[in-house]
Design a protein around this motif. Structure first.
Motif, PDB file in Angstrom:
ATOM      1  N   GLU A  14    -128.102 -13.374  38.860  1.00  0.00           N
ATOM      2  CA  GLU A  14    -128.819 -12.703  39.952  1.00  0.00           C
ATOM      3  C   GLU A  14    -127.880 -12.063  40.962  1.00  0.00           C
ATOM      4  O   GLU A  14    -128.202 -11.012  41.534  1.00  0.00           O
ATOM      5  CB  GLU A  14    -129.796 -13.644  40.651  1.00  0.00           C
ATOM      6  CG  GLU A  14    -129.189 -14.703  41.535  1.00  0.00           C
ATOM      7  CD  GLU A  14    -130.229 -15.448  42.379  1.00  0.00           C
ATOM      8  OE1 GLU A  14    -131.186 -14.811  42.871  1.00  0.00           O
ATOM      9  OE2 GLU A  14    -130.073 -16.674  42.551  1.00  0.00           O
ATOM     10  N   LEU A  37    -128.319  -8.165  41.809  1.00  0.00           N
ATOM     11  CA  LEU A  37    -128.715  -7.715  43.139  1.00  0.00           C
ATOM     12  C   LEU A  37    -127.655  -6.808  43.762  1.00  0.00           C
ATOM     13  O   LEU A  37    -127.982  -5.819  44.428  1.00  0.00           O
ATOM     14  CB  LEU A  37    -128.994  -8.910  44.039  1.00  0.00           C
ATOM     15  CG  LEU A  37    -130.287  -9.670  43.731  1.00  0.00           C
ATOM     16  CD1 LEU A  37    -130.329 -11.011  44.452  1.00  0.00           C
ATOM     17  CD2 LEU A  37    -131.505  -8.825  44.122  1.00  0.00           C
ATOM     18  N   GLN A  76    -128.039  -3.416  42.232  1.00  0.00           N
ATOM     19  CA  GLN A  76    -129.194  -2.692  42.772  1.00  0.00           C
ATOM     20  C   GLN A  76    -128.880  -2.016  44.097  1.00  0.00           C
ATOM     21  O   GLN A  76    -129.504  -1.026  44.467  1.00  0.00           O
ATOM     22  CB  GLN A  76    -130.368  -3.662  42.964  1.00  0.00           C
ATOM     23  CG  GLN A  76    -130.996  -4.144  41.669  1.00  0.00           C
ATOM     24  CD  GLN A  76    -132.070  -5.182  41.919  1.00  0.00           C
ATOM     25  OE1 GLN A  76    -132.832  -5.084  42.884  1.00  0.00           O
ATOM     26  NE2 GLN A  76    -132.142  -6.183  41.057  1.00  0.00           N
ATOM     27  N   HIS A  77    -127.887  -2.555  44.823  1.00  0.00           N
ATOM     28  CA  HIS A  77    -127.485  -1.980  46.104  1.00  0.00           C
ATOM     29  C   HIS A  77    -126.219  -1.129  45.966  1.00  0.00           C
ATOM     30  O   HIS A  77    -125.554  -0.834  46.955  1.00  0.00           O
ATOM     31  CB  HIS A  77    -127.252  -3.099  47.127  1.00  0.00           C
ATOM     32  CG  HIS A  77    -128.515  -3.726  47.625  1.00  0.00           C
ATOM     33  ND1 HIS A  77    -129.216  -4.659  46.885  1.00  0.00           N
ATOM     34  CD2 HIS A  77    -129.216  -3.548  48.775  1.00  0.00           C
ATOM     35  CE1 HIS A  77    -130.279  -5.037  47.571  1.00  0.00           C
ATOM     36  NE2 HIS A  77    -130.311  -4.381  48.708  1.00  0.00           N
ATOM     37  N   GLN A  79    -128.752 -12.310  49.789  1.00  0.00           N
ATOM     38  CA  GLN A  79    -129.404 -13.425  50.476  1.00  0.00           C
ATOM     39  C   GLN A  79    -130.704 -13.054  51.189  1.00  0.00           C
ATOM     40  O   GLN A  79    -131.460 -13.950  51.543  1.00  0.00           O
ATOM     41  CB  GLN A  79    -128.418 -14.074  51.457  1.00  0.00           C
ATOM     42  CG  GLN A  79    -127.286 -14.804  50.724  1.00  0.00           C
ATOM     43  CD  GLN A  79    -126.248 -15.349  51.682  1.00  0.00           C
ATOM     44  OE1 GLN A  79    -125.618 -14.591  52.420  1.00  0.00           O
ATOM     45  NE2 GLN A  79    -126.072 -16.659  51.681  1.00  0.00           N
ATOM     46  N   PHE A  80    -130.980 -11.771  51.403  1.00  0.00           N
ATOM     47  CA  PHE A  80    -132.323 -11.404  51.858  1.00  0.00           C
ATOM     48  C   PHE A  80    -133.309 -11.517  50.697  1.00  0.00           C
ATOM     49  O   PHE A  80    -134.409 -12.038  50.848  1.00  0.00           O
ATOM     50  CB  PHE A  80    -132.342  -9.988  52.427  1.00  0.00           C
ATOM     51  CG  PHE A  80    -131.793  -9.889  53.824  1.00  0.00           C
ATOM     52  CD1 PHE A  80    -132.396 -10.574  54.868  1.00  0.00           C
ATOM     53  CD2 PHE A  80    -130.684  -9.120  54.095  1.00  0.00           C
ATOM     54  CE1 PHE A  80    -131.894 -10.489  56.163  1.00  0.00           C
ATOM     55  CE2 PHE A  80    -130.178  -9.021  55.380  1.00  0.00           C
ATOM     56  CZ  PHE A  80    -130.778  -9.709  56.414  1.00  0.00           C
ATOM     57  N   ALA A  81    -132.909 -11.041  49.535  1.00  0.00           N
ATOM     58  CA  ALA A  81    -133.786 -11.113  48.366  1.00  0.00           C
ATOM     59  C   ALA A  81    -134.010 -12.553  47.920  1.00  0.00           C
ATOM     60  O   ALA A  81    -135.112 -12.931  47.518  1.00  0.00           O
ATOM     61  CB  ALA A  81    -133.194 -10.292  47.222  1.00  0.00           C
ATOM     62  N   ASP A  82    -132.954 -13.369  48.003  1.00  0.00           N
ATOM     63  CA  ASP A  82    -133.059 -14.775  47.606  1.00  0.00           C
ATOM     64  C   ASP A  82    -132.324 -15.633  48.633  1.00  0.00           C
ATOM     65  O   ASP A  82    -131.125 -15.884  48.507  1.00  0.00           O
ATOM     66  CB  ASP A  82    -132.471 -14.996  46.208  1.00  0.00           C
ATOM     67  CG  ASP A  82    -132.719 -16.418  45.710  1.00  0.00           C
ATOM     68  OD1 ASP A  82    -133.257 -17.245  46.485  1.00  0.00           O
ATOM     69  OD2 ASP A  82    -132.375 -16.713  44.547  1.00  0.00           O
ATOM     70  N   GLU A  99    -140.902  -9.926  52.484  1.00  0.00           N
ATOM     71  CA  GLU A  99    -141.131  -9.097  51.298  1.00  0.00           C
ATOM     72  C   GLU A  99    -141.238 -10.013  50.088  1.00  0.00           C
ATOM     73  O   GLU A  99    -140.226 -10.465  49.542  1.00  0.00           O
ATOM     74  CB  GLU A  99    -139.993  -8.100  51.112  1.00  0.00           C
ATOM     75  CG  GLU A  99    -140.219  -7.051  50.042  1.00  0.00           C
ATOM     76  CD  GLU A  99    -141.296  -6.046  50.400  1.00  0.00           C
ATOM     77  OE1 GLU A  99    -141.995  -5.574  49.480  1.00  0.00           O
ATOM     78  OE2 GLU A  99    -141.456  -5.731  51.587  1.00  0.00           O
ATOM     79  N   GLY A 123    -138.951 -13.124  49.297  1.00  0.00           N
ATOM     80  CA  GLY A 123    -137.736 -12.908  50.051  1.00  0.00           C
ATOM     81  C   GLY A 123    -138.005 -12.087  51.296  1.00  0.00           C
ATOM     82  O   GLY A 123    -139.094 -12.130  51.872  1.00  0.00           O
ATOM     83  N   TYR A 124    -136.990 -11.318  51.684  1.00  0.00           N
ATOM     84  CA  TYR A 124    -137.064 -10.560  52.916  1.00  0.00           C
ATOM     85  C   TYR A 124    -136.406  -9.199  52.706  1.00  0.00           C
ATOM     86  O   TYR A 124    -135.627  -8.985  51.778  1.00  0.00           O
ATOM     87  CB  TYR A 124    -136.348 -11.305  54.054  1.00  0.00           C
ATOM     88  CG  TYR A 124    -136.889 -12.691  54.280  1.00  0.00           C
ATOM     89  CD1 TYR A 124    -137.893 -12.932  55.209  1.00  0.00           C
ATOM     90  CD2 TYR A 124    -136.409 -13.771  53.530  1.00  0.00           C
ATOM     91  CE1 TYR A 124    -138.411 -14.204  55.398  1.00  0.00           C
ATOM     92  CE2 TYR A 124    -136.910 -15.048  53.712  1.00  0.00           C
ATOM     93  CZ  TYR A 124    -137.913 -15.258  54.644  1.00  0.00           C
ATOM     94  OH  TYR A 124    -138.425 -16.517  54.825  1.00  0.00           O
ATOM     95  N   GLU A 125    -136.717  -8.290  53.618  1.00  0.00           N
ATOM     96  CA  GLU A 125    -136.095  -6.971  53.608  1.00  0.00           C
ATOM     97  C   GLU A 125    -135.366  -6.774  54.933  1.00  0.00           C
ATOM     98  O   GLU A 125    -135.879  -7.141  56.000  1.00  0.00           O
ATOM     99  CB  GLU A 125    -137.159  -5.888  53.433  1.00  0.00           C
ATOM    100  CG  GLU A 125    -136.602  -4.473  53.365  1.00  0.00           C
ATOM    101  CD  GLU A 125    -137.684  -3.419  53.238  1.00  0.00           C
ATOM    102  OE1 GLU A 125    -137.342  -2.219  53.285  1.00  0.00           O
ATOM    103  OE2 GLU A 125    -138.876  -3.791  53.108  1.00  0.00           O
TER     104      GLU A 125
END
Length: 309
Positions: free
Chosen positions: A57, A61, A64-65, A240-243, A291, A294-296
């Motif tokens: 992951e 992730l 993806q960024h 760490q926002f996503a997970d 989100e 997780g979070y955005e």
């Protein structure tokens, strides 16, 4: 951990910096002004440092960024102008972590301030990248400032006996903390506080133990607006926002760090707080939005008009 700590120095010596970037950013918060001050950046191997919960992951992730596994990570401090005082939150790394860092004083001057102007320095915790800029050659860099440290944080890092029993991940951080803070202790310019205390009319503390035993956030409130200086509850925004369950090797207590991160993000999203995070891409100020699981991260928009009023 000792290997990882010194590998930061190796990575920073390999980094090239043709020209300094502008190193400060101003925002208004009610009657206060907040100025993010860059101490520089350091390349971190996030694949090696982060403890992922699902295989692959971290790499996924980051990709993806549009990031590689080596991420150029910000180290920032924050200057608060409130009630005729200049309050610095964290103090950068000084000379501890290589030549791509240690730019706090330079950027403070660029923003129009001298170290002698600072009235207080609030420390979220005592890792080297937050305290290294406090002293230089055994002398106080901020001679007119009082340091504020939570009592549990001081008890852990400033007691030499704890180094012998601490985990290998924590031991490299004891000496820099004690060396950086010693001049202020000797001058009687160190105050400790109970987590949750109100330090100034507009600044209160919030206990977020986990990353370190006495890690604290600082909540700035003015005219109904809130900004939470969260310290090191997050290092890798892309992951760490996503997970939020992903921890980092610098955490003293993995479970505690994860819990503090989730608690803070939940509250910031619900209450619509601004947050300021020293390791998110400079200036590290923005909002958090829930989100899915997780979070955005919603970084601050570039602003100038507010300072015309």
């Amino acid at each position: 951990m000792k290997f990882l700590f010194f590998s930061l120095l190796f990575l920073s010596t390999l980094a090239t910096q043709a020209q300094d970037q502008p190193g400060y950013y101003r925002m208004a918060l009610g009657d206060c002004e907040v100025i993010a001050i860059s101490d520089g950046t350091v390349p971190l191997n996030m694949k090696g440092l982060l403890h992922e919960k699902k295989p692959g992951e971290v790499a996924s992730l980051l990709k993806q960024h549009y990031l590689d596994t080596i991420v150029e990570t910000s180290i920032s401090a924050f200057l608060v102008k409130t009630n005729h005082q200049l309050i610095l939150i964290d103090a950068g790394s000084g000379s501890f972590l290589g030549t791509t860092l240690g730019k706090l004083r330079h950027n403070l001057a660029a923003a129009g301030y001298k170290p002698e102007d600072i009235n207080a320095v609030l420390l979220t915790h005592l890792h080297a990248d937050h305290v290294g800029g406090l002293s230089d050659g055994g002398k106080m860099v901020f001679p007119n400032a009082t340091l504020y440290i939570s009592q549990p944080e001081a008890d852990f890092w400033l007691n030499p006996a704890n180094k012998a029993t601490a985990s290998k991940r924590a031991t490299p951080f004891f000496d820099p903390a004690q060396q950086s803070i010693a001049p202020y202790q000797q001058a009687g310019k160190l105050k400790t506080y109970v987590p949750g205390a109100q330090l100034f009319p507009s600044i209160s503390t919030i206990a977020l133990a986990g990353h370190t035993p006495g890690h604290n956030a600082f909540l700035l409130t003015s005219k109904g607006e809130n900004l939470l200086f969260v310290g090191d509850i997050i290092h890798a925004g892309a992951v760490q926002f996503a997970d939020p369950a992903v921890t980092i090797d610098f955490d003293v207590d993995f479970a505690g760090a994860e819990a503090a991160r989730t608690k803070t993000f939940d509250e910031a999203a619900k209450e619509r707080y601004w947050i300021a995070a020293p390791h998110l891409s400079f200036p590290g100020i923005g909002h958090v939005k829930k989100e899915g699981k997780g979070y955005e991260w919603l970084p601050i928009s570039y602003m100038t008009v507010k300072f015309l009023h």
